[in-house]
Design a protein around this motif. Sequence first.
Motif, PDB file in Angstrom:
ATOM      1  N   GLU A 226       0.819  -1.211   0.000  1.00  0.00           N
ATOM      2  CA  GLU A 226       0.000   0.000   0.000  1.00  0.00           C
ATOM      3  C   GLU A 226       0.855   1.264   0.000  1.00  0.00           C
ATOM      4  O   GLU A 226       0.407   2.320  -0.443  1.00  0.00           O
ATOM      5  CB  GLU A 226      -0.937   0.002   1.208  1.00  0.00           C
ATOM      6  CG  GLU A 226      -1.978  -1.111   1.190  1.00  0.00           C
ATOM      7  CD  GLU A 226      -2.983  -0.965   0.057  1.00  0.00           C
ATOM      8  OE1 GLU A 226      -3.127   0.148  -0.484  1.00  0.00           O
ATOM      9  OE2 GLU A 226      -3.624  -1.976  -0.295  1.00  0.00           O
ATOM     10  N   GLU A 227       2.080   1.156   0.504  1.00  0.00           N
ATOM     11  CA  GLU A 227       2.994   2.294   0.516  1.00  0.00           C
ATOM     12  C   GLU A 227       4.354   1.847   0.000  1.00  0.00           C
ATOM     13  O   GLU A 227       4.810   0.736   0.291  1.00  0.00           O
ATOM     14  CB  GLU A 227       3.137   2.869   1.927  1.00  0.00           C
ATOM     15  CG  GLU A 227       1.866   3.484   2.488  1.00  0.00           C
ATOM     16  CD  GLU A 227       2.098   4.083   3.867  1.00  0.00           C
ATOM     17  OE1 GLU A 227       3.263   4.063   4.340  1.00  0.00           O
ATOM     18  OE2 GLU A 227       1.114   4.554   4.471  1.00  0.00           O
ATOM     19  N   LEU A 228       5.007   2.727  -0.744  1.00  0.00           N
ATOM     20  CA  LEU A 228       6.356   2.431  -1.219  1.00  0.00           C
ATOM     21  C   LEU A 228       7.354   2.605  -0.079  1.00  0.00           C
ATOM     22  O   LEU A 228       7.350   3.641   0.599  1.00  0.00           O
ATOM     23  CB  LEU A 228       6.732   3.356  -2.372  1.00  0.00           C
ATOM     24  CG  LEU A 228       6.121   3.039  -3.739  1.00  0.00           C
ATOM     25  CD1 LEU A 228       6.486   4.131  -4.732  1.00  0.00           C
ATOM     26  CD2 LEU A 228       6.576   1.686  -4.248  1.00  0.00           C
ATOM     27  N   PRO A 229       8.219   1.630   0.148  1.00  0.00           N
ATOM     28  CA  PRO A 229       9.234   1.794   1.188  1.00  0.00           C
ATOM     29  C   PRO A 229      10.385   2.663   0.680  1.00  0.00           C
ATOM     30  O   PRO A 229      10.518   2.905  -0.521  1.00  0.00           O
ATOM     31  CB  PRO A 229       9.704   0.354   1.422  1.00  0.00           C
ATOM     32  CG  PRO A 229       9.529  -0.302   0.080  1.00  0.00           C
ATOM     33  CD  PRO A 229       8.290   0.324  -0.522  1.00  0.00           C
ATOM     34  N   GLU A 230      11.226   3.110   1.597  1.00  0.00           N
ATOM     35  CA  GLU A 230      12.421   3.840   1.187  1.00  0.00           C
ATOM     36  C   GLU A 230      13.515   2.884   0.737  1.00  0.00           C
ATOM     37  O   GLU A 230      14.296   3.205  -0.169  1.00  0.00           O
ATOM     38  CB  GLU A 230      12.924   4.711   2.342  1.00  0.00           C
ATOM     39  CG  GLU A 230      12.008   5.877   2.684  1.00  0.00           C
ATOM     40  CD  GLU A 230      12.628   6.807   3.704  1.00  0.00           C
ATOM     41  OE1 GLU A 230      13.828   6.633   4.030  1.00  0.00           O
ATOM     42  OE2 GLU A 230      11.919   7.714   4.171  1.00  0.00           O
ATOM     43  N   THR A 231      13.578   1.713   1.357  1.00  0.00           N
ATOM     44  CA  THR A 231      14.620   0.736   1.038  1.00  0.00           C
ATOM     45  C   THR A 231      14.021  -0.654   0.941  1.00  0.00           C
ATOM     46  O   THR A 231      13.017  -0.966   1.595  1.00  0.00           O
ATOM     47  CB  THR A 231      15.716   0.733   2.115  1.00  0.00           C
ATOM     48  OG1 THR A 231      15.104   0.518   3.400  1.00  0.00           O
ATOM     49  CG2 THR A 231      16.479   2.042   2.133  1.00  0.00           C
ATOM     50  N   MET A 232      14.637  -1.503   0.112  1.00  0.00           N
ATOM     51  CA  MET A 232      14.169  -2.885  -0.054  1.00  0.00           C
ATOM     52  C   MET A 232      15.357  -3.785  -0.377  1.00  0.00           C
ATOM     53  O   MET A 232      16.176  -3.471  -1.247  1.00  0.00           O
ATOM     54  CB  MET A 232      13.135  -2.976  -1.173  1.00  0.00           C
ATOM     55  CG  MET A 232      12.638  -4.402  -1.449  1.00  0.00           C
ATOM     56  SD  MET A 232      11.492  -4.497  -2.862  1.00  0.00           S
ATOM     57  CE  MET A 232      10.066  -3.623  -2.217  1.00  0.00           C
ATOM     58  N   ILE A 233      15.437  -4.908   0.322  1.00  0.00           N
ATOM     59  CA  ILE A 233      16.399  -5.959  -0.006  1.00  0.00           C
ATOM     60  C   ILE A 233      15.672  -7.016  -0.816  1.00  0.00           C
ATOM     61  O   ILE A 233      14.552  -7.404  -0.481  1.00  0.00           O
ATOM     62  CB  ILE A 233      16.998  -6.591   1.268  1.00  0.00           C
ATOM     63  CG1 ILE A 233      17.791  -5.553   2.057  1.00  0.00           C
ATOM     64  CG2 ILE A 233      17.899  -7.774   0.916  1.00  0.00           C
ATOM     65  CD1 ILE A 233      18.188  -6.025   3.442  1.00  0.00           C
TER      66      ILE A 233
ATOM     67  N   LEU B  11      30.432  -8.884   0.306  1.00  0.00           N
ATOM     68  CA  LEU B  11      30.305  -8.179   1.574  1.00  0.00           C
ATOM     69  C   LEU B  11      29.993  -9.162   2.685  1.00  0.00           C
ATOM     70  O   LEU B  11      29.497 -10.261   2.446  1.00  0.00           O
ATOM     71  CB  LEU B  11      29.232  -7.092   1.501  1.00  0.00           C
ATOM     72  CG  LEU B  11      27.757  -7.461   1.590  1.00  0.00           C
ATOM     73  CD1 LEU B  11      26.930  -6.222   1.839  1.00  0.00           C
ATOM     74  CD2 LEU B  11      27.284  -8.126   0.308  1.00  0.00           C
ATOM     75  N   THR B  12      30.330  -8.764   3.909  1.00  0.00           N
ATOM     76  CA  THR B  12      30.088  -9.596   5.081  1.00  0.00           C
ATOM     77  C   THR B  12      29.529  -8.715   6.188  1.00  0.00           C
ATOM     78  O   THR B  12      29.938  -7.568   6.333  1.00  0.00           O
ATOM     79  CB  THR B  12      31.391 -10.269   5.560  1.00  0.00           C
ATOM     80  OG1 THR B  12      31.909 -11.082   4.516  1.00  0.00           O
ATOM     81  CG2 THR B  12      31.143 -11.137   6.790  1.00  0.00           C
ATOM     82  N   GLY B  13      28.593  -9.259   6.953  1.00  0.00           N
ATOM     83  CA  GLY B  13      28.033  -8.503   8.061  1.00  0.00           C
ATOM     84  C   GLY B  13      26.529  -8.465   8.022  1.00  0.00           C
ATOM     85  O   GLY B  13      25.874  -9.501   7.850  1.00  0.00           O
ATOM     86  N   LYS B  14      25.952  -7.269   8.145  1.00  0.00           N
ATOM     87  CA  LYS B  14      24.510  -7.111   8.169  1.00  0.00           C
ATOM     88  C   LYS B  14      24.094  -5.999   7.212  1.00  0.00           C
ATOM     89  O   LYS B  14      24.772  -4.999   7.061  1.00  0.00           O
ATOM     90  CB  LYS B  14      24.025  -6.757   9.578  1.00  0.00           C
ATOM     91  CG  LYS B  14      24.311  -7.809  10.636  1.00  0.00           C
ATOM     92  CD  LYS B  14      23.842  -7.336  12.001  1.00  0.00           C
ATOM     93  CE  LYS B  14      24.144  -8.379  13.081  1.00  0.00           C
ATOM     94  NZ  LYS B  14      23.722  -7.904  14.424  1.00  0.00           N
ATOM     95  N   ILE B  15      22.944  -6.187   6.564  1.00  0.00           N
ATOM     96  CA  ILE B  15      22.328  -5.118   5.784  1.00  0.00           C
ATOM     97  C   ILE B  15      20.891  -4.971   6.266  1.00  0.00           C
ATOM     98  O   ILE B  15      20.256  -5.941   6.676  1.00  0.00           O
ATOM     99  CB  ILE B  15      22.374  -5.394   4.266  1.00  0.00           C
ATOM    100  CG1 ILE B  15      21.795  -6.780   3.930  1.00  0.00           C
ATOM    101  CG2 ILE B  15      23.778  -5.261   3.731  1.00  0.00           C
ATOM    102  CD1 ILE B  15      21.742  -7.066   2.441  1.00  0.00           C
ATOM    103  N   ARG B  16      20.407  -3.734   6.228  1.00  0.00           N
ATOM    104  CA  ARG B  16      19.068  -3.465   6.723  1.00  0.00           C
ATOM    105  C   ARG B  16      18.237  -2.780   5.651  1.00  0.00           C
ATOM    106  O   ARG B  16      18.762  -2.052   4.802  1.00  0.00           O
ATOM    107  CB  ARG B  16      19.123  -2.574   7.978  1.00  0.00           C
ATOM    108  CG  ARG B  16      19.504  -3.314   9.243  1.00  0.00           C
ATOM    109  CD  ARG B  16      19.328  -2.424  10.465  1.00  0.00           C
ATOM    110  NE  ARG B  16      17.988  -1.872  10.579  1.00  0.00           N
ATOM    111  CZ  ARG B  16      16.939  -2.528  11.084  1.00  0.00           C
ATOM    112  NH1 ARG B  16      17.081  -3.765  11.522  1.00  0.00           N
ATOM    113  NH2 ARG B  16      15.763  -1.940  11.157  1.00  0.00           N
ATOM    114  N   ALA B  17      16.941  -3.013   5.692  1.00  0.00           N
ATOM    115  CA  ALA B  17      16.017  -2.339   4.779  1.00  0.00           C
ATOM    116  C   ALA B  17      14.629  -2.352   5.382  1.00  0.00           C
ATOM    117  O   ALA B  17      14.303  -3.177   6.250  1.00  0.00           O
ATOM    118  CB  ALA B  17      16.012  -3.002   3.409  1.00  0.00           C
ATOM    119  N   GLU B  18      13.802  -1.450   4.878  1.00  0.00           N
ATOM    120  CA  GLU B  18      12.435  -1.347   5.375  1.00  0.00           C
ATOM    121  C   GLU B  18      11.590  -2.553   4.963  1.00  0.00           C
ATOM    122  O   GLU B  18      10.718  -3.004   5.713  1.00  0.00           O
ATOM    123  CB  GLU B  18      11.814  -0.057   4.833  1.00  0.00           C
ATOM    124  CG  GLU B  18      10.459   0.280   5.401  1.00  0.00           C
ATOM    125  CD  GLU B  18       9.921   1.588   4.857  1.00  0.00           C
ATOM    126  OE1 GLU B  18       8.691   1.762   4.844  1.00  0.00           O
ATOM    127  OE2 GLU B  18      10.731   2.446   4.427  1.00  0.00           O
TER     128      GLU B  18
END
Length: 307
Positions: free
Chosen positions: A157-164, A243-250
């Motif tokens: 219903e809403e566009l997020p700012e970020t997406m994985i 890459l290694t570690g963590k990535i975040r997204a909405e």
Amino acid sequence: GTGGAGTAAAIRASELGANVAIVEGANVVGGTCVNIGCIPSKFLIEAAHHYHTARTAFPGIRPCEPQLAWAEVLRQKRDIIESLRQEKYLDVLAAYEGITLLRGQATLLGEGRVRVVDQEIKARKVILATGTRPTLPPIPGLEEAGVLDSTTVMELEELPETMIVIGGGAIGLELGQAFARFGVKVIVVEALERIVPSEDPDISEALTVALEAEGIEIHTGVKVTGVSRDDTGYTVRIEDGSLTGKIRAEQLLVATGRRPNTEDLGLEEAGVTTDRNGFIPVDEFMRTSNPDVFAAGDVTGGPGFVY
């Protein structure tokens, strides 16, 4: 199943003089293509293309920042789906006197008998065209996090700012690019060494260059070790690759494959075998291990493209 394969089979059988019952267990007819596949995805891709083009410089044409009415885009998408479902499936099936549309779960009982809810039907031949649905890979925390798939992502219903996007195949990339063109920051994570790994390496390379030029972040050869979710979005834990570690997204879209809809069909009772992934093997005449039971469409494990 009333998707492309099932509907085409019902129409042709009726034209050849057969009395046909076509069964749909879902709430709507039309299968994957018109409801959750080709039609809605290509509509969103086309809308994203227009929005992206308006914002992109071209010699002699100054880019602008158009107004995006996302709710209206969704409404138009839903209207097109409903219109095509009516015109291309319901109206077409109703036009053939020899075809009867039945609603409810179908179960094979053996010897040509099929139960639909509380009704039993007997037929000389049975065609299984039940299609597929998205499947989730065995990543710790993924199922509990409640992620998006290729169906639910097109109903945001809403566009997020970020997406994985987990999965760099055709579905993940086309949807990922569409949302990126709508202004979402998209990160694609692929377990294999290149995106669209089933295609030639030159195609993977060309697509990588083109998508990265549009601002999409692509990481290949990556192992996802876990997924978690909180009030602000998703955390994806990764290792290896670039890459290694963590990535975040909405938001988190998982597009890593599909599984066949073959559970609870009574295949064993009808003598119909499946492969280790649940797909139904067929011969060159689309016959299953039971010569009176045929299978067609995505449920056979073919390419998965209606066209």
